[in-house]
Design a protein around this motif. Structure first.
Motif, short mmCIF file in Angstrom:
data_model
loop_
_atom_site.label_atom_id
_atom_site.label_comp_id
_atom_site.label_asym_id
_atom_site.label_seq_id
_atom_site.Cartn_x
_atom_site.Cartn_y
_atom_site.Cartn_z
N ARG A 20 -3.19 5.66 3.33
CA ARG A 20 -2.96 5.30 4.72
C ARG A 20 -2.85 3.79 4.85
O ARG A 20 -3.39 3.05 4.03
CB ARG A 20 -4.06 5.85 5.62
N GLN A 21 -2.15 3.39 5.90
CA GLN A 21 -2.00 1.96 6.17
C GLN A 21 -2.11 1.73 7.67
O GLN A 21 -1.32 2.26 8.45
CB GLN A 21 -0.67 1.44 5.65
N ALA A 22 -3.12 0.98 8.04
CA ALA A 22 -3.33 0.60 9.43
C ALA A 22 -2.61 -0.71 9.70
O ALA A 22 -2.35 -1.49 8.77
CB ALA A 22 -4.81 0.47 9.71
N VAL A 54 -0.79 4.98 9.54
CA VAL A 54 0.30 5.80 9.02
C VAL A 54 -0.20 6.40 7.71
O VAL A 54 -0.68 5.67 6.84
CB VAL A 54 1.58 4.98 8.80
N TYR A 55 -0.07 7.70 7.60
CA TYR A 55 -0.54 8.41 6.41
C TYR A 55 0.65 8.79 5.53
O TYR A 55 1.64 9.35 6.02
CB TYR A 55 -1.32 9.66 6.81
N TYR A 56 0.51 8.49 4.24
CA TYR A 56 1.56 8.75 3.28
C TYR A 56 1.06 9.70 2.20
O TYR A 56 -0.08 9.56 1.74
CB TYR A 56 1.99 7.46 2.59
N CYS A 57 1.91 10.61 1.78
CA CYS A 57 1.59 11.34 0.57
C CYS A 57 2.41 10.76 -0.57
O CYS A 57 3.48 10.16 -0.35
CB CYS A 57 1.82 12.84 0.72
N ALA A 58 1.92 10.94 -1.78
CA ALA A 58 2.53 10.35 -2.94
C ALA A 58 2.32 11.24 -4.16
O ALA A 58 1.36 12.02 -4.18
CB ALA A 58 1.96 8.96 -3.20
N GLY A 62 5.86 8.84 5.62
CA GLY A 62 4.66 8.60 6.40
C GLY A 62 4.66 9.34 7.72
O GLY A 62 5.71 9.67 8.29
N THR A 63 3.46 9.61 8.21
CA THR A 63 3.28 10.23 9.52
C THR A 63 2.15 9.51 10.25
O THR A 63 1.12 9.20 9.65
CB THR A 63 3.00 11.74 9.39
N GLN A 64 2.36 9.23 11.52
CA GLN A 64 1.41 8.43 12.29
C GLN A 64 0.26 9.31 12.78
O GLN A 64 0.49 10.38 13.36
CB GLN A 64 2.10 7.78 13.49
#
Length: 123
Positions: free
Chosen positions: A38-40, A93-97, A116-118
């Motif tokens: 995630r990235q804030a 924002v949440y990312y899968c990898a 990403g999804t918020q």
């Protein structure tokens, strides 16, 4: 190549739950270790959770341990992040990898990323 598409984000209140999904296409999904990051705003991307190719091993950031659960369904080529007891500080924002290695917590080890999804948690 692996294509990843996240879904399930949204606006929730503190204490609510939310489940994120990440659908994979392309190469054999079960060959990949999967992670959620995630990235804030104004912050670096951080590790949230990781899961082994079989699902037998899972790893969590201390900040989400006991509240978030990562899982995967290799028959559906999907990895999930069940989030409970959400807090405003989970807003990001949440990312899968996906990666073929086993460095679960290192973002640089992941070769494939979704858009990403918020997730926004109001107090």
């Amino acid at each position: 190549q692996v294509q990843l598409v996240e879904s399930g984000g949204g606006l929730v209140q503190a204490g609510d739950s939310l489940r994120l999904s990440c659908a994979a296409s392309g190469r054999t999904f079960s060959n990949y270790v999967m992670g959620w990051f995630r990235q804030a705003p104004g912050k670096e991307r951080e590790f949230v959770a990781g899961i082994s190719w079989s699902g037998a091993r899972t790893y969590y950031a201390d900040s989400v341990k006991g509240r978030f659960t990562i899982s995967r369904d290799n028959t559906k080529n999907t990895v999930y992040l069940q989030m409970s007891s959400l807090k405003p500080e989970d807003t990001a924002v949440y990312y899968c990898a996906a990666q073929v290695g086993s460095s679960y917590r290192a973002s640089a080890a992941y070769a494939y990323w979704g858009q990403g999804t918020q997730v926004t948690v109001s107090s």
